[in-house]
Design an enzyme around this catalytic site. Structure first.
Site, PDB file in Angstrom:
ATOM      1  N   GLU A 183       0.853  -1.188   0.000  1.00  0.00           N
ATOM      2  CA  GLU A 183       0.000   0.000   0.000  1.00  0.00           C
ATOM      3  C   GLU A 183       0.888   1.237   0.000  1.00  0.00           C
ATOM      4  O   GLU A 183       1.817   1.361   0.807  1.00  0.00           O
ATOM      5  CB  GLU A 183      -0.921  -0.005   1.239  1.00  0.00           C
ATOM      6  CG  GLU A 183      -1.836   1.219   1.271  1.00  0.00           C
ATOM      7  CD  GLU A 183      -3.127   1.000   2.060  1.00  0.00           C
ATOM      8  OE1 GLU A 183      -3.401  -0.131   2.485  1.00  0.00           O
ATOM      9  OE2 GLU A 183      -3.868   1.993   2.233  1.00  0.00           O
ATOM     10  N   ASN A 226      -3.325  -1.683   7.583  1.00  0.00           N
ATOM     11  CA  ASN A 226      -4.643  -2.161   7.147  1.00  0.00           C
ATOM     12  C   ASN A 226      -4.507  -3.672   7.017  1.00  0.00           C
ATOM     13  O   ASN A 226      -3.970  -4.176   6.033  1.00  0.00           O
ATOM     14  CB  ASN A 226      -5.032  -1.558   5.793  1.00  0.00           C
ATOM     15  CG  ASN A 226      -5.335  -0.072   5.910  1.00  0.00           C
ATOM     16  OD1 ASN A 226      -5.814   0.398   6.949  1.00  0.00           O
ATOM     17  ND2 ASN A 226      -5.042   0.679   4.869  1.00  0.00           N
ATOM     18  N   GLU A 309     -10.423   4.726   9.178  1.00  0.00           N
ATOM     19  CA  GLU A 309     -10.635   4.403   7.764  1.00  0.00           C
ATOM     20  C   GLU A 309     -11.231   2.996   7.594  1.00  0.00           C
ATOM     21  O   GLU A 309     -10.785   2.205   6.772  1.00  0.00           O
ATOM     22  CB  GLU A 309      -9.324   4.557   6.984  1.00  0.00           C
ATOM     23  CG  GLU A 309      -8.782   5.981   7.058  1.00  0.00           C
ATOM     24  CD  GLU A 309      -7.532   6.253   6.225  1.00  0.00           C
ATOM     25  OE1 GLU A 309      -6.740   5.308   6.032  1.00  0.00           O
ATOM     26  OE2 GLU A 309      -7.350   7.394   5.790  1.00  0.00           O
ATOM     27  N   ARG A 342      -1.954   3.441  16.962  1.00  0.00           N
ATOM     28  CA  ARG A 342      -1.881   4.657  16.138  1.00  0.00           C
ATOM     29  C   ARG A 342      -2.993   5.647  16.506  1.00  0.00           C
ATOM     30  O   ARG A 342      -4.131   5.262  16.778  1.00  0.00           O
ATOM     31  CB  ARG A 342      -1.943   4.305  14.660  1.00  0.00           C
ATOM     32  CG  ARG A 342      -0.736   3.511  14.236  1.00  0.00           C
ATOM     33  CD  ARG A 342      -0.817   3.096  12.798  1.00  0.00           C
ATOM     34  NE  ARG A 342      -0.355   4.095  11.868  1.00  0.00           N
ATOM     35  CZ  ARG A 342      -1.020   4.478  10.774  1.00  0.00           C
ATOM     36  NH1 ARG A 342      -2.215   3.978  10.519  1.00  0.00           N
ATOM     37  NH2 ARG A 342      -0.516   5.357   9.958  1.00  0.00           N
ATOM     38  N   ARG A 359     -11.069  17.657  10.259  1.00  0.00           N
ATOM     39  CA  ARG A 359     -10.223  16.460  10.389  1.00  0.00           C
ATOM     40  C   ARG A 359      -8.972  16.750  11.226  1.00  0.00           C
ATOM     41  O   ARG A 359      -8.485  15.871  11.940  1.00  0.00           O
ATOM     42  CB  ARG A 359      -9.845  15.976   8.983  1.00  0.00           C
ATOM     43  CG  ARG A 359      -8.940  14.784   8.989  1.00  0.00           C
ATOM     44  CD  ARG A 359      -8.779  14.230   7.575  1.00  0.00           C
ATOM     45  NE  ARG A 359      -7.659  13.298   7.534  1.00  0.00           N
ATOM     46  CZ  ARG A 359      -7.239  12.659   6.452  1.00  0.00           C
ATOM     47  NH1 ARG A 359      -7.853  12.849   5.302  1.00  0.00           N
ATOM     48  NH2 ARG A 359      -6.209  11.834   6.500  1.00  0.00           N
ATOM     49  N   LYS A 383       0.997  10.574  13.934  1.00  0.00           N
ATOM     50  CA  LYS A 383       1.523  11.199  12.712  1.00  0.00           C
ATOM     51  C   LYS A 383       2.020  12.592  13.045  1.00  0.00           C
ATOM     52  O   LYS A 383       1.391  13.304  13.828  1.00  0.00           O
ATOM     53  CB  LYS A 383       0.447  11.265  11.629  1.00  0.00           C
ATOM     54  CG  LYS A 383       0.130   9.910  11.021  1.00  0.00           C
ATOM     55  CD  LYS A 383      -0.723  10.015   9.753  1.00  0.00           C
ATOM     56  CE  LYS A 383      -1.060   8.627   9.243  1.00  0.00           C
ATOM     57  NZ  LYS A 383      -1.748   8.615   7.941  1.00  0.00           N
ATOM     58  N   ASP A 388      -2.253  14.461   7.507  1.00  0.00           N
ATOM     59  CA  ASP A 388      -1.826  13.193   6.916  1.00  0.00           C
ATOM     60  C   ASP A 388      -0.590  13.348   6.036  1.00  0.00           C
ATOM     61  O   ASP A 388      -0.703  13.280   4.814  1.00  0.00           O
ATOM     62  CB  ASP A 388      -2.996  12.636   6.085  1.00  0.00           C
ATOM     63  CG  ASP A 388      -2.816  11.176   5.745  1.00  0.00           C
ATOM     64  OD1 ASP A 388      -1.790  10.607   6.126  1.00  0.00           O
ATOM     65  OD2 ASP A 388      -3.711  10.614   5.088  1.00  0.00           O
ATOM     66  N   GLU A 416       4.056   9.169  -0.549  1.00  0.00           N
ATOM     67  CA  GLU A 416       2.664   9.219  -0.987  1.00  0.00           C
ATOM     68  C   GLU A 416       2.258  10.621  -1.440  1.00  0.00           C
ATOM     69  O   GLU A 416       1.669  10.792  -2.499  1.00  0.00           O
ATOM     70  CB  GLU A 416       1.749   8.748   0.159  1.00  0.00           C
ATOM     71  CG  GLU A 416       0.273   8.857  -0.189  1.00  0.00           C
ATOM     72  CD  GLU A 416      -0.637   8.332   0.914  1.00  0.00           C
ATOM     73  OE1 GLU A 416      -0.132   7.910   1.971  1.00  0.00           O
ATOM     74  OE2 GLU A 416      -1.871   8.350   0.706  1.00  0.00           O
ATOM     75  N   TRP A 566     -14.044  12.681   2.828  1.00  0.00           N
ATOM     76  CA  TRP A 566     -12.744  12.559   3.494  1.00  0.00           C
ATOM     77  C   TRP A 566     -12.265  13.861   4.124  1.00  0.00           C
ATOM     78  O   TRP A 566     -11.233  13.879   4.806  1.00  0.00           O
ATOM     79  CB  TRP A 566     -11.687  12.086   2.489  1.00  0.00           C
ATOM     80  CG  TRP A 566     -11.995  10.749   1.906  1.00  0.00           C
ATOM     81  CD1 TRP A 566     -12.761  10.505   0.798  1.00  0.00           C
ATOM     82  CD2 TRP A 566     -11.593   9.473   2.406  1.00  0.00           C
ATOM     83  NE1 TRP A 566     -12.843   9.145   0.572  1.00  0.00           N
ATOM     84  CE2 TRP A 566     -12.129   8.491   1.544  1.00  0.00           C
ATOM     85  CE3 TRP A 566     -10.813   9.057   3.489  1.00  0.00           C
ATOM     86  CZ2 TRP A 566     -11.926   7.121   1.738  1.00  0.00           C
ATOM     87  CZ3 TRP A 566     -10.605   7.699   3.673  1.00  0.00           C
ATOM     88  CH2 TRP A 566     -11.162   6.749   2.809  1.00  0.00           C
TER      89      TRP A 566
END
Ligand code: GCW
Length: 704
Positions: A183, A226, A309, A342, A359, A383, A388, A416, A566
């Site tokens: 991922e 995940n 998520e 997390r 968020r 994080k 993000d 990412e 989102w």
């Protein structure tokens, strides 16, 4: 043990491997390998040191001595202090702390991973109290090259600032229909798994472990946070695969961790519930964990993404995240393991019409009230920013809000949101900025202090890995520097990212392998030093973030996420842009910071330019500290960013012939794509804001 030890040629040296040596080509060991070396001590990691030194000596004409009869006039002594007298007068004096050089270094405890490095009476000495220290000390000698044998080498004690230095692999065992084998992976397949099974390629894995140990990483998690059906089984039926990986990584001091699903008691154990307060659930975790430690006695612990998520978590049972984390902590505690829980928990079913949902607030809202409720062996992994892994965000306020909790800082080496290893984006400066940030102002500690915790009990630093089975490890060969910099910053967060880059250049692009080492160094710096800021210039402006294509997150799409569940990220209209996160008129997010930042961020005037649109909605004519208006800043940075990428590409072109042609071609091809993509970003962002605002570019440049 017989003397001298003969080394086996490395697979790479024998030309067997199909992957690049990254920062450990054989020539990096030339100085060490051309001398008489004495290794003193025993243990698995000492064997690794011995193996490394032996291979280097076999190649470069040195000799290794381990055990009697000794050769006493070694140039380099690597010794465990507890192994007793060293048969070399200078080294023995150093061991006893009898030499001024060593005394001057403040020789106290070296800990499990520390070492003392000194040059005394013509001998370079590495002393450690535990085998891992010897391994790290040896890699330090490699890093220094000839300088390790200079008589003016200062005596120094070296210990990692952070005990936990971890890479999280988001690798799937089975290829996932949406996220693939890895991922957010941009470096080919997984080093661990392929098409539903373990890869079982120990030679490559061992090389990976070496690379990690040589920059200081000491932990990995081997599967995606995940956790899908196949991967859930790693905890039980497929545990043998994890044990095999642990076996290969162990000689380099790397402890294996596993991502687990909170629903494991249901999906694996057949229980009707995963409620953390249910006794059957507790018993199931205790038993499953005991079995893990039977197979892997030095297993590190679990990594958990829960209620995030779509992943299962304690909310389904009306419990909170302390209940959830403590459940796993209870099972791990008797074995010395930790649960890394997390904090990435937010609502991904938002309604863009509802202006009150933010968020950025989520992690603090969920976790800050739980401070003090987590068991001692829970590490809350946060994080670094509140959203993000964007190329620009403020530091997460959670990191200043939980003094009674062990906190780990999570960064993202896999690119990412920073160009997906098609763009050059050296992240050392960005991580360094985060680690040096002082959430309570100048008088308070840094984020690095938070990660270190009290008496080394902190959660340390974790990065989502950027490695795969690509021949260059990281897709873009220059992205190797991010992996290297991560390890080095985790060891010492105060290192200068430019100096780290120099280390990486020295280790990777050795003079013997390059036509013109000085040109190589100059070019690497010219391309990489400022590459993160360049990326920031041609992408989303002033901290606003997330103007990426939904799903894969590559390339521009200004409104891509604006009306999705989102989250909403820029609120641009004809008059202005930015998210009002103030207490006075916005979401109140600024109130999650302690002073002085709660005040600085609240104020339009005091807020740093680079974060202005993260905290404020302002008119296009708002004048920044730089003296430019917001709209002119957008135009200027986007034109400048593209020009910088064009210059990078030109510089790289000039290196043709000076570096390995395969590396040159790969980087050249990626720079072509980076330029194409930067132009696309520039044109879409500039055009979008020109159309919204109607304000022309002050310099009359072409906007479509
Ligand atoms: O940034 C997001 C990624 C997801 C990832 C998630 C997380 C593993 O887009 O792919 O899921 O973060 O950190 O859990």
């Amino acid at each position: 043990m017989s003397v001298p030890v003969t080394g086996r040629a490395s697979a790479a040296a024998a030309g067997e491997s199909t992957w690049h040596a990254a920062w450990l080509p054989p020539a990096a060991f030339r100085e060490l390998g051309s001398r008489p070396v004495l290794v003193h001590g025993d243990g698995l990691l000492v064997d690794t040191v011995l193996d490394e030194v032996s291979r280097a000596c076999a190649r470069y004409g040195g000799r290794v001595w381990h055990g009697p009869p000794w050769q006493v006039d070694a140039d380099l002594v690597l010794a465990l202090r507890e192994a007793g007298p060293v048969p070399n007068a200078a080294a023995e004096a150093a061991r006893l702390g009898a030499t001024p050089a060593v005394n001057g270094s403040g020789d106290g405890g070296l800990g499990d991973e520390g070492y003392l490095l000194a040059r005394t009476n013509g001998v370079t000495v590495v002393l450690a109290d535990a085998p891992a220290g010897l391994l790290y000390g040896m890699f330090h000698v490699v890093r220094l090259g000839a300088a390790a044998f200079d008589d003016d080498l200062p005596a120094r004690r070296h210990r990692p600032a952070l005990d936990r230095r971890m890479l999280d692999h988001w690798d799937n065992v089975a290829v996932h229909p949406v996220s693939g084998q890895v991922e957010r992976g941009y470096a080919g397949g997984s080093l661990f798994w392929r098409d539903g099974a373990a890869r079982r390629e120990p030679a490559r894995l061992r090389d990976y472990a070496r690379l990690l140990a040589a920059c200081g990483v000491n932990a990995v998690s081997v599967n995606n946070v995940n956790v899908h059906d196949t991967e859930a089984l790693l905890l039980t039926d497929r545990l043998g695969d994890v044990a095999e990986i642990a076996e290969v990584l162990r000689p380099y001091g790397i402890r294996v961790h596993l991502s687990v699903t909170f629903a494991a008691p249901v999906v694996l154990g057949g229980l009707p519930t995963a409620d953390p307060l249910d006794d059957r659930v507790r018993a199931w975790w205790i038993d499953a964990t005991r079995r893990v430690y039977q197979r892997i006695p030095d297993f590190g612990g679990y990594l958990v993404k829960a209620d995030s998520e779509g992943r299962p978590g304690p909310f389904a049972y009306g419990r909170d995240h302390a209940d959830g984390a403590n459940l796993l902590a209870e099972a791990l505690a008797p074995h010395g393991g930790v649960v890394r829980w997390r904090a990435f928990v937010y609502d991904h079913h938002q309604d863009w019409r509802d202006r009150s949902t933010d968020r950025a607030r989520a992690a603090h809202d969920h976790f800050a009230p739980l401070d003090g409720r987590f068991a001692d062996n829970v590490i809350l992994q946060v994080k670094f920013g509140p959203i993000d892994f964007q190329p620009r965000e403020p530091v997460s306020p959670v990191l200043a809000a939980m003094p009674a909790t062990r906190l780990a800082v999570e960064v993202q080496a896999t690119q990412e949101y920073t160009g997906q290893q098609r763009h050059v984006c050296y992240l050392g400066p960005w991580w360094s900025e985060v680690l040096r940030f002082r959430p309570r102002g100048e008088a308070g500690g840094t984020i690095a202090d938070v990660a270190a915790g009290r008496a080394g009990a902190g959660g340390g630093l974790a990065a989502v890995a950027n490695v795969g089975d690509d021949p260059f490890w990281t897709g873009h060969p220059l992205a190797q520097a991010n992996l290297y910099a991560f390890g080095r910053l985790a060891w010492d967060p105060l290192l200068d990212p430019g100096a780290i880059l120099d280390e990486w250049i020295d280790l990777t692009w050795l003079p013997v392998t390059t036509g013109d080492p000085e040109a190589v160094r100059r070019t690497m710096h010219a391309i990489m030093d400022d590459s993160w800021r360049t990326y920031e210039r041609y992408t989303a402006p002033l901290g606003v973030g997330f103007m990426v294509r939904p799903g894969h997150h590559y390339g521009p799409d200004v409104d891509g996420y604006e009306y999705t569940p989102w989250g909403t990220y820029h609120f641009a209209d004809r008059d202005g842009v930015g998210v009002d996160r103030t207490r006075a008129t916005g979401t109140g997010f600024t109130g999650q910071y302690p002073p002085p930042w709660s005040e600085v961020y609240e104020s339009r005037e005091r807020c740093p330019d680079e974060l202005l649109l993260f905290f404020h909605h302002v008119p296009y004519g708002h004048v920044l500290h730089s003296g430019r208006t917001v709209i002119q800043h957008i135009y200027d940075t986007h034109f400048a960013g593209v020009e910088e990428v064009a210059a990078m590409r030109e510089r790289w072109r000039l290196l043709a012939g000076a570096v390995d042609p395969a590396v040159h071609d790969r980087v050249a091809e990626r720079l072509d794509e980076q330029l194409r993509s930067a132009v696309e970003w520039r044109d879409q962002i500039n055009t979008y804001f020109f159309r919204k605002s109607g304000v022309p570019d002050a310099h009359g440049r072409r906007i479509h």
